[in-house]
Design an enzyme around this catalytic site. Structure first.
Site, PDB file in Angstrom:
ATOM      1  N   THR A 152      -3.586   4.896 -22.217  1.00  0.00           N
ATOM      2  CA  THR A 152      -3.551   3.604 -21.656  1.00  0.00           C
ATOM      3  C   THR A 152      -2.149   3.091 -22.138  1.00  0.00           C
ATOM      4  O   THR A 152      -1.375   3.926 -22.779  1.00  0.00           O
ATOM      5  CB  THR A 152      -4.373   2.682 -22.290  1.00  0.00           C
ATOM      6  N   ARG A 205      -1.457  -3.503 -18.343  1.00  0.00           N
ATOM      7  CA  ARG A 205      -2.904  -2.626 -18.293  1.00  0.00           C
ATOM      8  C   ARG A 205      -2.478  -1.504 -17.297  1.00  0.00           C
ATOM      9  O   ARG A 205      -2.436  -1.477 -15.971  1.00  0.00           O
ATOM     10  CB  ARG A 205      -4.044  -3.443 -18.036  1.00  0.00           C
ATOM     11  N   ASP A 262      -6.293  12.242 -26.053  1.00  0.00           N
ATOM     12  CA  ASP A 262      -6.352  10.726 -25.447  1.00  0.00           C
ATOM     13  C   ASP A 262      -5.714  10.162 -26.560  1.00  0.00           C
ATOM     14  O   ASP A 262      -6.338   9.590 -27.665  1.00  0.00           O
ATOM     15  CB  ASP A 262      -7.731  10.186 -25.191  1.00  0.00           C
ATOM     16  N   LYS A 305      -1.743  -0.750 -25.160  1.00  0.00           N
ATOM     17  CA  LYS A 305      -2.109  -0.910 -26.506  1.00  0.00           C
ATOM     18  C   LYS A 305      -0.890  -1.019 -27.377  1.00  0.00           C
ATOM     19  O   LYS A 305      -0.019  -1.975 -27.205  1.00  0.00           O
ATOM     20  CB  LYS A 305      -3.157   0.185 -26.949  1.00  0.00           C
ATOM     21  N   GLU A 315      -0.761   4.792  -0.634  1.00  0.00           N
ATOM     22  CA  GLU A 315      -1.329   6.124  -0.998  1.00  0.00           C
ATOM     23  C   GLU A 315      -0.418   7.277  -0.898  1.00  0.00           C
ATOM     24  O   GLU A 315      -0.013   7.409  -0.085  1.00  0.00           O
ATOM     25  CB  GLU A 315      -2.475   6.026   0.000  1.00  0.00           C
ATOM     26  N   TYR A 335       0.942  -0.933  -0.036  1.00  0.00           N
ATOM     27  CA  TYR A 335      -0.107  -0.181  -0.117  1.00  0.00           C
ATOM     28  C   TYR A 335       0.953   1.142  -0.034  1.00  0.00           C
ATOM     29  O   TYR A 335       1.811   1.123   0.675  1.00  0.00           O
ATOM     30  CB  TYR A 335      -1.017  -0.083   1.299  1.00  0.00           C
TER      31      TYR A 335
END
Ligand code: PLP
Length: 427
Positions: A232, A241, A206, A235, A53, A51
């Site tokens: 992203t 991902r 984008d 691709k 954050e 974790y």
């Protein structure tokens, strides 16, 4: 501790089957690719346990010395890959994927019900750019923001920039969005910057589909004109991902706090580490060659289809994807898709400029990023075009057989509207 196959053979077997499916099939889905062993090693590493954050140097949890190191590497590599100076640009590498990245941008830059303008979904845009129908606000973006899309010319398939300017002058969006999921041509970022400036809008690009092509220098870079660039990473960039948001410095504080604490919790450190590896891969000379072959292969696939009598929206491609128009053959994208899947070729049905129904579109979207990774060259893509052509013939025959069956059933009085519909829909 047990291995996966010892502890959960059922799941291990399903993964093995998926692995085999990916290996034995021809992957033409334009948004997919095959990651390297190094990327996958990081995805399955201990980084998934942590974790963290917050951001580098300002975490809400202890034990983040190495996570900070990894996220810093990722940030520096992202900026360097696209030739960006850290004085002018920042990047957030924590978005879980492309859709959350886009929503984080809207959250950062807009107030609820502000106006946005992106490419319409049936024209090749993405859901997150504000898609809605007359009846339904399909994307959350259209629930929280007011959206008027711009479109492609139904005849040419090309973005109608004059019409975009007209709509922007009428609608006065606060954010103009370039980029799409099914647009085979280069974008005129300069013109979009001018349109945005003329109505006082910010310009977001984008580049999800083409971020690998931009990195490889075979697609125009949007950074000269955009305020914000999202992408992203799985691709054409060939990473895990995930998602990234690049922004001009003045926007980054708002972008960072939109990602955390507004929309996300702990960053997925296994994705960030894997992305750092993918960015290193994309900065190698081999990746430039890869990007060049993606384009050569897309042209070869297009030419292969055209010489076999097929039609492509816009007549061809400038990037990794093609929109194959199967309407002249009396077929639908879904029917061709269905046949191709039977012979281990995966693509996806896609709406075309001028399609009446977005649910039953007349096109198939094809992309060359994945099979180029598998080592296919131009001659191989000509063969792929031959397979696609054969697939189409089978679909046409299946359609004729289904029509005959309906006629026979009608003649013998055993047909019903429902059975006819099922037969003709499934062929
Ligand atoms: N933006 C564009 C242009 C896309 O094509 C996609 C995915 O297809 C996305 C955003 C969303 O990415 P994800 O599926 O990772 O949420």
């Amino acid at each position: 501790s047990f291995s996966l196959s010892e502890f959960d053979p059922e799941l291990a077997e399903a993964i093995q089957s998926e692995d085999l499916r990916q290996r034995k099939g021809l992957e033409l889905i334009a948004s997919e690719n095959f990651t390297s062993q190094a990327v996958r090693e990081v995805l399955g590493s201990c980084l998934t346990n942590k974790y963290s954050e917050g951001g580098v140097g300002k975490r809400y949890y202890g034990g983040n010395e190495f996570i900070d190191q990894i996220e810093t590497l990722c940030i520096n590599r992202a900026l360097s890959l696209y030739g960006l100076s850290s004085d002018e640009w920042g990047v957030n590498v924590q978005p879980y994927s492309g859709s959350p990245a886009n929503f984080a941008v809207y959250t950062a830059l807009l107030q609820p019900h502000d106006r946005i303008m992106g490419l319409d979904l049936p024209s090749g845009g993405h859901l997150t750019h504000g898609f809605q129908t007359a009846k339904k606000k399909v994307s959350a973006t259209s629930v929280y923001f007011e959206s008027l899309p711009y479109i492609v010319n139904p005849e040419t398939g090309l973005i109608d920039y004059d019409d975009m300017e007209y709509r922007a002058n009428m609608f006065l969006p606060k954010l103009l969005i370039a980029g799409g999921s099914a647009y085979p041509r280069e974008w005129d970022y300069r013109r979009m910057r001018d349109i945005a400036d003329s109505v006082g809008a910010m310009l977001m690009v984008d580049m999800a589909h083409i971020s690998g092509l931009v990195a490889g220098g075979v697609a125009d870079s949007p950074f000269k004109y955009a305020d914000i660039v999202t992408t992203t990473t799985h691709k054409s960039l060939r990473g895990p991902r995930s998602g990234m948001i690049f922004g001009k410095r003045k926007y980054m504080e708002a972008v960072d706090s939109a990602v955390f604490p507004m929309l996300q919790g702990g960053p997925h450190n296994h994705q960030i580490g894997a992305l750092a590896v993918a960015l290193k891969e994309a900065s190698q000379p081999e990746f430039k060659e890869y990007a060049q072959s993606i384009i050569r292969n897309a042209i070869a696939l297009g030419e292969g289809l055209k010489k076999r009598g097929h039609k492509l929206a816009t007549g061809g491609t400038d990037n990794h994807l093609l929109l194959w128009d199967v309407r002249p053959l009396g077929l639908t994208g879904a029917k061709v898709d269905m046949v191709l899947e039977q012979v281990s070729i995966t693509a996806n049905k896609n709406s075309l400029p001028g399609d009446v129904s977005a649910v039953n579109p007349g096109g198939v979207r094809l992309g060359t990023s994945a099979l180029t990774t598998r080592g296919l060259k131009e001659a191989d893509f000509d063969k792929v075009a031959d397979f696609l052509d054969q697939g189409c013939r089978i679909a046409t025959q299946a359609q004729q057989i289904a029509s005959l069956e309906v006629e026979t059933q009608m003649a013998s009085g055993t047909s019903s509207r429902k059975s006819n519909k099922v037969l003709l829909k499934d062929f």
